[in-house]
Design a protein around this motif. Structure first.
Motif, PDB file in Angstrom:
ATOM      1  N   THR A   4      -1.747  -7.049  -0.525  1.00 31.08           N
ATOM      2  CA  THR A   4      -1.966  -6.894  -1.966  1.00 31.08           C
ATOM      3  C   THR A   4      -3.263  -6.157  -2.249  1.00 31.08           C
ATOM      4  OG1 THR A   4      -0.772  -8.965  -2.365  1.00 31.08           O
ATOM      5  CG2 THR A   4      -2.171  -8.130  -4.145  1.00 31.08           C
ATOM      6  N   VAL A   5      -4.331  -6.539  -1.513  1.00 33.81           N
ATOM      7  CA  VAL A   5      -5.630  -5.865  -1.695  1.00 33.81           C
ATOM      8  C   VAL A   5      -5.515  -4.391  -1.324  1.00 33.81           C
ATOM      9  CG1 VAL A   5      -7.997  -5.739  -0.834  1.00 33.81           C
ATOM     10  CG2 VAL A   5      -6.996  -7.959  -1.368  1.00 33.81           C
ATOM     11  N   THR A   6      -4.845  -4.106  -0.186  1.00 32.66           N
ATOM     12  CA  THR A   6      -4.663  -2.717   0.248  1.00 32.66           C
ATOM     13  C   THR A   6      -3.882  -1.925  -0.782  1.00 32.66           C
ATOM     14  OG1 THR A   6      -4.630  -3.430   2.572  1.00 32.66           O
ATOM     15  CG2 THR A   6      -3.738  -1.254   2.086  1.00 32.66           C
ATOM     16  N   LYS A   7      -2.858  -2.561  -1.342  1.00 32.54           N
ATOM     17  CA  LYS A   7      -2.011  -1.891  -2.328  1.00 32.54           C
ATOM     18  C   LYS A   7      -2.816  -1.475  -3.551  1.00 32.54           C
ATOM     19  CE  LYS A   7       1.030  -4.422  -4.520  1.00 32.54           C
ATOM     20  NZ  LYS A   7       2.279  -5.189  -4.783  1.00 32.54           N
ATOM     21  N   TYR A   8      -3.637  -2.378  -4.049  1.00 32.40           N
ATOM     22  CA  TYR A   8      -4.391  -2.064  -5.263  1.00 32.40           C
ATOM     23  C   TYR A   8      -5.577  -1.137  -4.989  1.00 32.40           C
ATOM     24  CZ  TYR A   8      -1.531  -5.212  -7.965  1.00 32.40           C
ATOM     25  OH  TYR A   8      -0.460  -5.794  -8.610  1.00 32.40           O
ATOM     26  N   PHE A   9      -6.139  -1.226  -3.773  1.00 32.54           N
ATOM     27  CA  PHE A   9      -7.167  -0.260  -3.391  1.00 32.54           C
ATOM     28  C   PHE A   9      -6.577   1.145  -3.334  1.00 32.54           C
ATOM     29  CE2 PHE A   9     -10.383  -3.360  -1.766  1.00 32.54           C
ATOM     30  CZ  PHE A   9     -11.486  -2.749  -2.340  1.00 32.54           C
ATOM     31  N   LEU A  10      -5.375   1.252  -2.771  1.00 26.30           N
ATOM     32  CA  LEU A  10      -4.704   2.553  -2.687  1.00 26.30           C
ATOM     33  C   LEU A  10      -4.350   3.068  -4.074  1.00 26.30           C
ATOM     34  CD1 LEU A  10      -3.646   4.721  -0.763  1.00 26.30           C
ATOM     35  CD2 LEU A  10      -1.479   3.497  -0.667  1.00 26.30           C
ATOM     36  N   PHE A  11      -3.974   2.159  -4.955  1.00 29.85           N
ATOM     37  CA  PHE A  11      -3.675   2.569  -6.326  1.00 29.85           C
ATOM     38  C   PHE A  11      -4.921   3.155  -6.994  1.00 29.85           C
ATOM     39  CE2 PHE A  11      -3.806   1.578 -10.862  1.00 29.85           C
ATOM     40  CZ  PHE A  11      -2.671   2.246 -11.302  1.00 29.85           C
ATOM     41  N   LEU A  12      -6.064   2.455  -6.853  1.00 29.04           N
ATOM     42  CA  LEU A  12      -7.309   2.938  -7.448  1.00 29.04           C
ATOM     43  C   LEU A  12      -7.738   4.273  -6.831  1.00 29.04           C
ATOM     44  CD1 LEU A  12      -9.358  -0.384  -7.689  1.00 29.04           C
ATOM     45  CD2 LEU A  12      -8.363   0.920  -9.568  1.00 29.04           C
ATOM     46  N   PHE A  13      -7.540   4.389  -5.510  1.00 24.25           N
ATOM     47  CA  PHE A  13      -7.870   5.645  -4.834  1.00 24.25           C
ATOM     48  C   PHE A  13      -7.040   6.795  -5.401  1.00 24.25           C
ATOM     49  CE2 PHE A  13      -6.349   8.650  -1.667  1.00 24.25           C
ATOM     50  CZ  PHE A  13      -7.523   9.284  -1.336  1.00 24.25           C
ATOM     51  N   ASN A  14      -5.761   6.553  -5.579  1.00 25.61           N
ATOM     52  CA  ASN A  14      -4.883   7.619  -6.089  1.00 25.61           C
ATOM     53  C   ASN A  14      -5.194   7.962  -7.540  1.00 25.61           C
ATOM     54  OD1 ASN A  14      -2.745   8.508  -4.085  1.00 25.61           O
ATOM     55  ND2 ASN A  14      -2.711   6.300  -3.837  1.00 25.61           N
ATOM     56  N   LEU A  15      -5.671   6.971  -8.283  1.00 24.93           N
ATOM     57  CA  LEU A  15      -6.103   7.252  -9.648  1.00 24.93           C
ATOM     58  C   LEU A  15      -7.303   8.203  -9.631  1.00 24.93           C
ATOM     59  CD1 LEU A  15      -5.682   6.604 -12.652  1.00 24.93           C
ATOM     60  CD2 LEU A  15      -7.277   4.685 -12.360  1.00 24.93           C
ATOM     61  N   LEU A  16      -8.257   7.955  -8.698  1.00 29.77           N
ATOM     62  CA  LEU A  16      -9.395   8.854  -8.537  1.00 29.77           C
ATOM     63  C   LEU A  16      -8.938  10.232  -8.057  1.00 29.77           C
ATOM     64  CD1 LEU A  16     -12.019   6.480  -6.845  1.00 29.77           C
ATOM     65  CD2 LEU A  16     -12.082   7.383  -9.174  1.00 29.77           C
ATOM     66  N   PHE A  17      -7.967  10.236  -7.161  1.00 28.69           N
ATOM     67  CA  PHE A  17      -7.436  11.498  -6.640  1.00 28.69           C
ATOM     68  C   PHE A  17      -6.792  12.310  -7.759  1.00 28.69           C
ATOM     69  CE2 PHE A  17      -4.821  14.125  -3.759  1.00 28.69           C
ATOM     70  CZ  PHE A  17      -5.800  14.462  -2.848  1.00 28.69           C
ATOM     71  N   PHE A  18      -6.114  11.619  -8.653  1.00 26.67           N
ATOM     72  CA  PHE A  18      -5.511  12.276  -9.815  1.00 26.67           C
ATOM     73  C   PHE A  18      -6.596  12.915 -10.684  1.00 26.67           C
ATOM     74  CE2 PHE A  18      -4.036  12.277 -14.199  1.00 26.67           C
ATOM     75  CZ  PHE A  18      -2.775  12.860 -14.097  1.00 26.67           C
ATOM     76  N   ILE A  19      -7.701  12.180 -10.900  1.00 27.33           N
ATOM     77  CA  ILE A  19      -8.799  12.698 -11.711  1.00 27.33           C
ATOM     78  C   ILE A  19      -9.465  13.895 -11.031  1.00 27.33           C
ATOM     79  CG2 ILE A  19     -11.082  12.139 -12.661  1.00 27.33           C
ATOM     80  CD1 ILE A  19     -10.041   9.233 -12.970  1.00 27.33           C
ATOM     81  N   PHE A  20      -9.683  13.798  -9.703  1.00 30.29           N
ATOM     82  CA  PHE A  20     -10.266  14.916  -8.961  1.00 30.29           C
ATOM     83  C   PHE A  20      -9.367  16.144  -9.045  1.00 30.29           C
ATOM     84  CE2 PHE A  20     -12.821  11.861  -6.148  1.00 30.29           C
ATOM     85  CZ  PHE A  20     -13.982  12.097  -6.866  1.00 30.29           C
ATOM     86  N   GLY A  21      -8.065  15.923  -8.974  1.00 25.85           N
ATOM     87  CA  GLY A  21      -7.120  17.033  -9.102  1.00 25.85           C
ATOM     88  C   GLY A  21      -7.242  17.717 -10.446  1.00 25.85           C
ATOM     89  N   ALA A  22      -7.415  16.905 -11.499  1.00 24.67           N
ATOM     90  CA  ALA A  22      -7.592  17.461 -12.841  1.00 24.67           C
ATOM     91  C   ALA A  22      -8.875  18.282 -12.921  1.00 24.67           C
ATOM     92  CB  ALA A  22      -7.614  16.336 -13.866  1.00 24.67           C
ATOM     93  N   LEU A  23      -9.947  17.795 -12.263  1.00 28.26           N
ATOM     94  CA  LEU A  23     -11.217  18.533 -12.254  1.00 28.26           C
ATOM     95  C   LEU A  23     -11.083  19.857 -11.514  1.00 28.26           C
ATOM     96  CD1 LEU A  23     -13.759  15.619 -11.596  1.00 28.26           C
ATOM     97  CD2 LEU A  23     -13.389  16.859 -13.728  1.00 28.26           C
ATOM     98  N   ILE A  24     -10.383  19.845 -10.371  1.00 28.05           N
ATOM     99  CA  ILE A  24     -10.183  21.073  -9.597  1.00 28.05           C
ATOM    100  C   ILE A  24      -9.375  22.083 -10.402  1.00 28.05           C
ATOM    101  CG2 ILE A  24      -9.046  22.057  -7.553  1.00 28.05           C
ATOM    102  CD1 ILE A  24      -9.725  19.428  -6.099  1.00 28.05           C
ATOM    103  N   MET A  25      -8.326  21.610 -11.046  1.00 29.01           N
ATOM    104  CA  MET A  25      -7.516  22.501 -11.869  1.00 29.01           C
ATOM    105  C   MET A  25      -8.341  23.055 -13.033  1.00 29.01           C
ATOM    106  SD  MET A  25      -3.788  21.845 -13.653  1.00 29.01           S
ATOM    107  CE  MET A  25      -4.420  20.747 -14.924  1.00 29.01           C
ATOM    108  N   GLY A  26      -9.176  22.195 -13.625  1.00 29.65           N
ATOM    109  CA  GLY A  26     -10.039  22.639 -14.708  1.00 29.65           C
ATOM    110  C   GLY A  26     -11.031  23.695 -14.251  1.00 29.65           C
TER     111      GLY A  26
END
Length: 256
Positions: free
Chosen positions: A7-29
């Motif tokens: 469960t901890v790994t799952k939610y850590f991965l979720f938070l990581f992917n949320l950050l990855f999504f934001i970084f992707g938006a910054l790169i595209m910007g």
């Protein structure tokens, strides 16, 4: 205990992917900024160099892909879908390899890139007319903002077609050193000087650009290392969660 770790790994991965999504938006910007900005040093190169335009499209593509990966990584983590987690790991690995390859190529081709940049800027200086053109006004902005003149120095402007063929003593207005006496202060175009000494900055813009890169080298390197570490962490978490999922259950996939 094992279920709690999953469960901890799952939610850590979720938070990581949320950050990855934001970084992707910054790169595209950033890619969009390189493509459309007309008030920075990039704009001078963008209009003259096909390489910079291609790089901006690549950044936009990588940013869009990163956003998509972040989204699917979040879905795969929350709903424990092994195929999405495996696909996510593979894409992260390919991106990391591509980033390392690009970094190595830029490092070993830095002299060639510097030579290409010098030719672009010197060619623009030779053909400078002071008219309302994006590249010329951007270069004027750079010279005024960085308090520099020419690429390697003010002598580059002696090759300008208008200055060479004019009976007046002309110099680029954006090179004007305001601490020296001279004619009126303007941001663009060519100005006339009456004294024997040019009232311009003596430093070439290449020196200012290199100084900026040296001053911000630690920040740039830190960002690159940070992104690589985050990607490695995402790969590790995705593999751990993928192994912990015994069986794919497609009934967990949200239906809209």
């Amino acid at each position: 205990m094992g279920k709690g770790c999953i469960t901890v790994t799952k939610y850590f991965l979720f938070l990581f992917n949320l950050l990855f999504f934001i970084f992707g938006a910054l790169i595209m910007g950033f890619g969009l900024w390189v493509l459309f900005d007309n008030q920075s040093f990039i704009a001078v190169l963008q209009e003259s160099s096909h390489t910079v335009k291609v790089a901006s499209y690549i950044l936009i593509g990588v940013g869009s892909l990163s956003m998509a990966m972040g989204f699917f990584g979040c879905i795969g983590a929350i709903y424990e879908i092994r195929c999405l987690l495996g696909l996510y790991f593979t894409c992260l690995l390919l991106i990391l390899i591509a980033q390392v390859t690009a970094g190595v190529l830029i490092y070993f081709q830095r002299d060639r890139l510097k030579y290409e940049m010098s030719n672009i800027i010197k060619g623009m200086i030779i053909n400078y007319t002071g008219e309302n053109r994006t590249t010329e006004h951007t270069w004027d902005y750079i010279q005024k903002k960085m308090k520099c003149c020419g690429w390697t120095g003010p002598g580059n402007w002696s090759d300008n077609t208008l200055i060479k063929n004019s009976t007046q003593n002309l110099y680029p207005c954006s090179c004007r050193n305001e601490s020296l006496p001279g004619s009126e202060i303007r941001d663009v175009g060519l100005c006339e000087h009456l004294s024997t000494e040019l009232p311009v900055h003596e430093t070439g813009c290449i020196t200012s650009v290199e100084k900026w890169l040296m001053d911000n080298c630690g920040v740039i390197l830190g960002i690159c290392v940070g992104v690589a570490v985050i990607e490695l962490l995402g790969m590790i978490l995705s593999m751990c969660l993928c192994k912990s999922v015994v069986q794919e259950d497609y009934t967990k996939v949200p239906k809209y």
